[in-house]
Design a protein around this motif. Structure first.
Motif, short mmCIF file in Angstrom:
data_model
loop_
_atom_site.label_atom_id
_atom_site.label_comp_id
_atom_site.label_asym_id
_atom_site.label_seq_id
_atom_site.Cartn_x
_atom_site.Cartn_y
_atom_site.Cartn_z
N MET A 1 0.83 -1.20 0.00
CA MET A 1 0.00 0.00 0.00
C MET A 1 0.86 1.25 0.00
O MET A 1 0.61 2.19 -0.76
CB MET A 1 -0.87 0.03 1.25
CG MET A 1 -2.07 -0.86 1.18
SD MET A 1 -2.86 -0.75 2.76
CE MET A 1 -4.32 -1.62 2.46
N PHE A 2 1.89 1.23 0.85
CA PHE A 2 2.72 2.44 0.92
C PHE A 2 3.48 2.63 -0.38
O PHE A 2 3.68 3.76 -0.82
CB PHE A 2 3.67 2.35 2.13
CG PHE A 2 3.01 2.84 3.39
CD1 PHE A 2 2.77 4.22 3.56
CD2 PHE A 2 2.57 1.96 4.37
CE1 PHE A 2 2.13 4.67 4.70
CE2 PHE A 2 1.93 2.42 5.50
CZ PHE A 2 1.71 3.78 5.67
N THR B 1 2.43 1.76 -3.39
CA THR B 1 1.52 2.36 -4.38
C THR B 1 1.29 3.83 -4.05
O THR B 1 1.14 4.65 -4.95
CB THR B 1 0.17 1.65 -4.40
OG1 THR B 1 -0.39 1.72 -3.09
CG2 THR B 1 0.27 0.21 -4.85
N LEU B 2 1.28 4.13 -2.75
CA LEU B 2 1.08 5.51 -2.35
C LEU B 2 2.20 6.39 -2.89
O LEU B 2 1.98 7.51 -3.36
CB LEU B 2 1.08 5.56 -0.81
CG LEU B 2 0.26 6.66 -0.16
CD1 LEU B 2 -1.17 6.54 -0.60
CD2 LEU B 2 0.37 6.53 1.35
#
Lengths: 613, 457
Positions: free
Chosen positions: A606-607, A609-610
């Motif tokens: 997630m991070f 992709t962030l």
């Protein structure tokens, strides 16, 4: 009650009834054929009065299935129904001692229904379906005595040859529909230009297959392995007629280039198969070759731009050729063979049958006032009026000459000498069927002017051109026919004597010369032709074999390549599944650890992709 | 306040039903408890009907009355009734039978709450309520298996729920509110939004048994009575998935939540079917199959906000899944728990075999059955949302799923290995009713999807 439906459904429902009841097949068949005949006659009467009928059935979206009764289709329907009914009468006698009457009559009627659908079809899709159905039912009929040696291969050969030519029809129909945007036959006939030429040639290919035109004519002779009523029905008025009917119906569309090709194909066929008929030693095979030859003449007429002449000859030929076949069937029962050598003098044992046979033979040769005379005249007149008179007229005359030749030869062999015959059962039924057809063969000529008047607005082409002197075609045709008959009658006599006294040492120099000049080369050409067609068939077979080899190769490849891949893939998947199960150890702390690690990974993802987006 | 209470009538009816059923159970009148539950649930369903088309919320936005939550009630409450009938058929006469019905109704209430969640606190409440009831239901047989399964379930739930509550506190800190609708304030602090999202994925992932939080499910389903397994695989799972759809609606796009959920969906579908491929126990096989089916649900969740088809597809697939999964479990109750017992059923009980084949084919997604329509819409939603690759993976997994379900179908039409009669459970009228209704819906939804779709908008 709709008469179109009657014409098609009567034979069809008779088929179903026969198959269901399995009793009284002959009676039911006669009934079905007769009701169908009434339907067809009614249609014809209606069209005489200017009424046309149409049935529209739901088909493909925007392309409904149509059945139409125009003068042309109603006439063809009547022709099919008449021949069907008379052949059915004959078959009652012919099949008297056969154990499988149920299958025979059911298939015969199925064929009749399919043929009716074909001639009455008003759109290409229905026509195509009916075309396939007659192909199938003819295969079943030719292969009826499938236990006899050679019959199965003959049926298969007939099916395969016509099937491969059918591809032409498929492509042609595709072109026509794509071009006109409609499957209605009448609409597609407005096609012109390149598509019309291409479609015309492809339709010709399909017609060549079904009408047994050179070089696709061999299947017809081999198809004689079927029962004689089948030969009479399929190979005179219906199955082979389908090809010619196709060309006659599409004639208004065909451009001149295509017409010339059609004329040449017809011309070559009429000569080649005429020669084959002359050299044939089997009566039924001779008749079959003659059928091809006569359809060649019809194609000449179409090629000359006078489909009316082709149609008249088609009608006359239907009656004549069925009579000849039915006569041959009686002779066959009488001597248990169709070889000419065995049939010598059989005519003397059955004078009445022979009389009918001879009348039909003379009609085919074109002797007035029999029906064949008028139709042949029409064809010769057509050739005379054509732009390609130089090409077409010699072919037409040669065809007529050869017709006289082989018919005379057959008559001579059947009449001369004596042989012993065995009694024939069912003669009354057979005689009745034969009588009806011979009568038609004799008198049909009288109906031709009426038919011409009826069909003129449909085919829109005048039969006789004004610039031809009235009697030229008659004189040409008659002299060719008489010449053929004389040659046919006398030369074989000489040939029969030949083995006793070498012909070179005899005084009949002229006759011997004729023999030398014409018969021998003709036979040689006939043999060549046979070799050529053997070769052609060998090539067809070789292509088939090549296909099989390729298929095997592909299959092996499949087994080892693709299948192997699939198997290993499946095995891999199952192994993965087993691995997935071992993850499920049942120990909760381990499972929670997996969940935690996985969630941590997800969080990292997630991070990432962030940061990336 | 009065308006809020009027809109909450269905939920209130369920709560009252639970209370009355509990009283009946205390009086040792299990049949009365069952009757009360069934009538209460049906009444609540009927009371929901007038709310079709509503789009509002109650109590300051904490609970939403919208398309999802209304349809959730219309699907989950009847599904609960069918589950109750199955439970009655299986557990009739056991000690404290009535508590099962009470707990089932409570869990359904929690699931319905989850489907309309508008506030993180309601989310926590729903998950806890649904969890507490479920543990007790799994442990109901009171044997070693059931107790162990329930214990495992409980530990898993405790860990994941506490992690979720911890993560949700970030959202509260970032947005200053527990309302989901206020999540848009997190636009400027994406890392806070991501941590909260992870917390929701963990919490709802456990409830909906998504990979990698599914470990409890096969054990719990196997340990629990079959009827309870059927119930747990349908009602709480659909509730959690719909809660997911409610939550992600408001998460700022900056977190790329659709991609994250798509990854979870791929993991869930693929792992679920791979694991199902090697099971010998039909209950476990169906457990893994229901794990994989949750992955398909996620295709609709991914598309929420991006495709108008998303909500429709979620609703249609919920209905389809409820019908076909309940039907398949009912068949397991009738025929047996292992694949071995399915051998030869096709000859001895042709009707049952045909019904089972229809349920399984629907689970694969073969037209014209309900599963096909549902999956078709889900695929359409995902493609509209730009997730073509996810759809391709889902379709490939459908191929894999055929292999899974064929493992049940093929033996049914093989020669039976056992001698004598099929030792099926006595076919009670309850189970028969359930599978016939499930069959009607499995075929009916497939055939009349157009009708259903027209009503959802």
């Amino acid at each position: 009650m709709n008469l179109i439906a009657v014409a098609i459904l009567a034979p069809l429902s008779a088929t179903l009834l026969i198959m269901l009841l399995r009793k009284q097949p002959a009676g039911l068949a006669l009934l079905g054929a007769a009701i169908g005949l009434f339907g067809s006659l009614g249609l014809l009467a209606n069209t005489f009065n200017g009424l046309s009928e149409e049935i529209i059935l739901p088909g493909l979206p925007g392309m409904p299935l149509r059945l139409v009764a125009t003068p042309l289709t109603a006439l063809l329907s009547t022709l099919v129904a008449v021949v069907c009914t008379l052949v059915m009468v004959y078959a009652v006698g012919y099949m008297k001692n056969d154990k499988e009457k149920v299958r025979f009559f059911a298939t015969l009627l199925l064929f009749a229904a399919a043929m009716q659908t074909l001639v009455l079809a008003g759109d290409w899709i229905l026509l195509l379906s009916a075309w396939e159905l007659i192909g199938l039912s003819s295969y079943l009929l030719i292969g009826f005595w499938y236990r006899k040696p050679g019959v199965k291969s003959a049926a298969t050969r007939a099916f395969l040859v016509t099937r491969s030519a059918d591809l032409g029809l498929y492509v042609a129909v595709f072109i026509l529909i794509a071009n006109a945007g409609s499957s209605d036959i009448a609409t597609t006939l407005n096609t012109s230009g390149g598509p019309a030429i291409a479609a015309g040639i492809l339709l010709l290919v399909a017609a060549m297959g079904k009408s047994a035109q050179t070089p696709l004519h061999d299947w017809l002779q081999r198809a004689m392995a079927g029962p004689t009523p089948v030969s009479a029905l399929l190979h005179s008025a219906t199955l082979v007629a389908a090809g010619a009917i196709l060309l006659i119906r599409t004639a208004p569309m065909l451009p001149p280039e295509t017409l010339l090709v059609i004329g040449i194909v017809g011309g070559v066929t009429t000569v080649v198969t005429g020669l084959i008929a002359l050299g044939e030693s089997d009566l039924k095979r001779m008749l079959a070759a003659s059928t091809s030859s006569q359809y060649g003449l019809m194609l000449i007429a179409v090629g000359a731009g006078v489909p009316m002449a082709a149609l008249l000859h088609l009608i006359a030929h239907a009656a004549i050729k069925s009579s000849l076949f039915l006569g041959a069937g009686v002779f066959q029962h009488s001597r248990d063979s169709t070889m000419l050598k065995q049939l010598q003098g059989v005519g003397r044992n059955h004078p009445k049958i022979f009389f009918g046979f001879a009348l039909a033979a003379l009609a085919l040769a074109g002797i007035p006032p029999l029906s064949g005379f008028f139709s042949k005249d029409a064809i010769i007149a057509a050739a005379l009026s054509s732009d390609h008179i130089v090409v077409l007229l010699p072919f037409a005359l040669a065809g007529t000459l050869l017709t006289g030749g082989y018919m005379a030869r057959a008559l001579q062999i059947l009449w001369q000498k004596n042989g012993t015959s065995q009694p024939v059962s069912g003669l009354a039924w057979m005689g009745a069927g034969l009588g009806g057809l011979v009568l038609l063969a004799v008198i049909l000529g009288a109906a031709f002017p009426g038919l011409e008047a009826l069909l003129e607005p449909v085919l829109n082409i005048r039969l006789t051109e004004s610039n031809i002197t009235q009697f030229i075609p008659e004189i040409l045709g008659l002299s060719a026919a008489l010449g053929g008959l004389l040659l046919g009658w006398f030369i074989p006599v000489k040939r029969l004597l030949g083995p006793l006294l070498p012909w070179t040492n005899r005084g009949f120099a002229i006759a011997g010369g004729f023999d030398n000049l014409m018969v021998r080369p003709a036979l040689a050409i006939a043999h060549r032709c046979e070799k050529l067609e053997r070769f052609l068939y060998e090539s067809v077979l070789a292509t088939g074999r090549l296909g099989l080899k390729l298929g095997q190769l592909v299959r092996r490849n499949d087994d080892q390549g693709i299948d192997g891949f699939i198997f290993s893939f499946v095995r891999g998947t199952i192994n993965l599944g087993a691995k997935a199960r071992t993850l499920q150890s049942g120990l909760i702390h381990k499972e929670l650890a997996i969940s935690t690690v996985a969630s941590a990974l997800l969080l990292v993802f997630m991070f990432i992709t962030l940061l990336v987006y | 306040m009065e308006r809020d209470l009027t809109l909450l009538i269905p939920e209130i009816i369920i709560l009252l039903t639970v209370v009355f059923a509990l009283v009946a159970e205390m009086l040792r009148l299990p049949r009365i408890a069952l009757t009360v539950c069934i009538f209460g649930l049906l009444l609540a369903t009927v009371q929901t009907l007038p709310m079709l088309g509503a789009d509002t919320s109650v109590f300051g936005g904490t609970f939403r009355i919208d398309t999802l939550s209304v349809w959730a009630k219309l699907i989950l409450l009847p599904a609960t009734v069918l589950s109750l009938l199955l439970a009655r058929a299986e557990l009739a006469g056991t000690d404290r039978e009535g508590t099962v019905y009470v707990l089932v109704c409570l869990v359904s209430l929690a699931s319905v709450l989850l489907a309309g969640v508008g506030d993180t606190m309601v989310l926590v409440l729903g998950i806890l309520l649904s969890g507490l009831g479920s543990f007790a239901l799994v442990a109901y047989p009171r044997n070693d298996f059931a107790t162990e399964a329930a214990m495992k379930f409980f530990v898993f739930a405790s860990v994941t729920t506490s992690v979720m509550i911890f993560g949700l506190s970030y959202w509260f800190g970032g947005s200053g509110s527990t309302l989901l609708s206020e999540l848009s304030r997190l636009e400027s602090s994406p890392s806070v939004a991501v941590i909260g999202l992870m917390a929701v994925i963990i919490g709802l992932g456990y409830k909906a048994s998504l990979v990698p939080f599914h470990f409890w499910a096969p054990d719990a389903y196997e340990g629990a009575p079959v009827s309870i397994a059927a119930y747990l695989s349908v009602v709480p799972k659909i509730g959690a998935i719909l809660a997911f759809a409610q939550v992600v609606r408001d998460i700022p796009m900056i977190t790329n939540w659709p991609l994250i959920i798509a990854v979870v969906a791929v993991l869930t579908m693929t792992y679920g079917y791979l694991a199902a491929l090697v099971q010998r126990n039909v209950v476990r096989l169906l457990a893994y199959s229901s794990v994989a089916q949750a992955g398909y649900f996620l295709l609709g969740v991914v598309a929420v906000g991006a495709s108008p088809l998303a909500l429709q597809s979620l609703i249609v697939f919920s209905a389809a899944y409820a019908a076909m999964n309940l039907g398949a479990f009912a068949m397991v109750m009738l025929i047996g728990r292992t694949i071995e017992t399915f051998k030869g059923v096709g000859r001895e009980k042709p009707l049952l075999a045909v019904a089972m084949v229809i349920f399984l084919l629907s689970l694969v997604g073969i037209p014209p059955l309900a599963g096909f329509v549902g999956k078709f819409l889900l695929f359409g939603a995902a493609i509209e949302a730009g997730f073509l690759w996810l759809t391709v993976v889902a379709i490939l997994n459908s191929v894999l799923s055929l292999a899974v379900y064929l493992r049940i179908m093929v033996p049914m039409y093989q020669q039976s290995s056992r001698n004598g009669e099929l030792s099926t459970t006595e076919s009670t009228p309850f189970i028969t009713t359930v599978w016939i209704i499930a069959l009607l819906f499995t075929i009916g939804i497939g055939v009349s999807a157009q009708l259903l779709l027209g009503n959802i908008n």
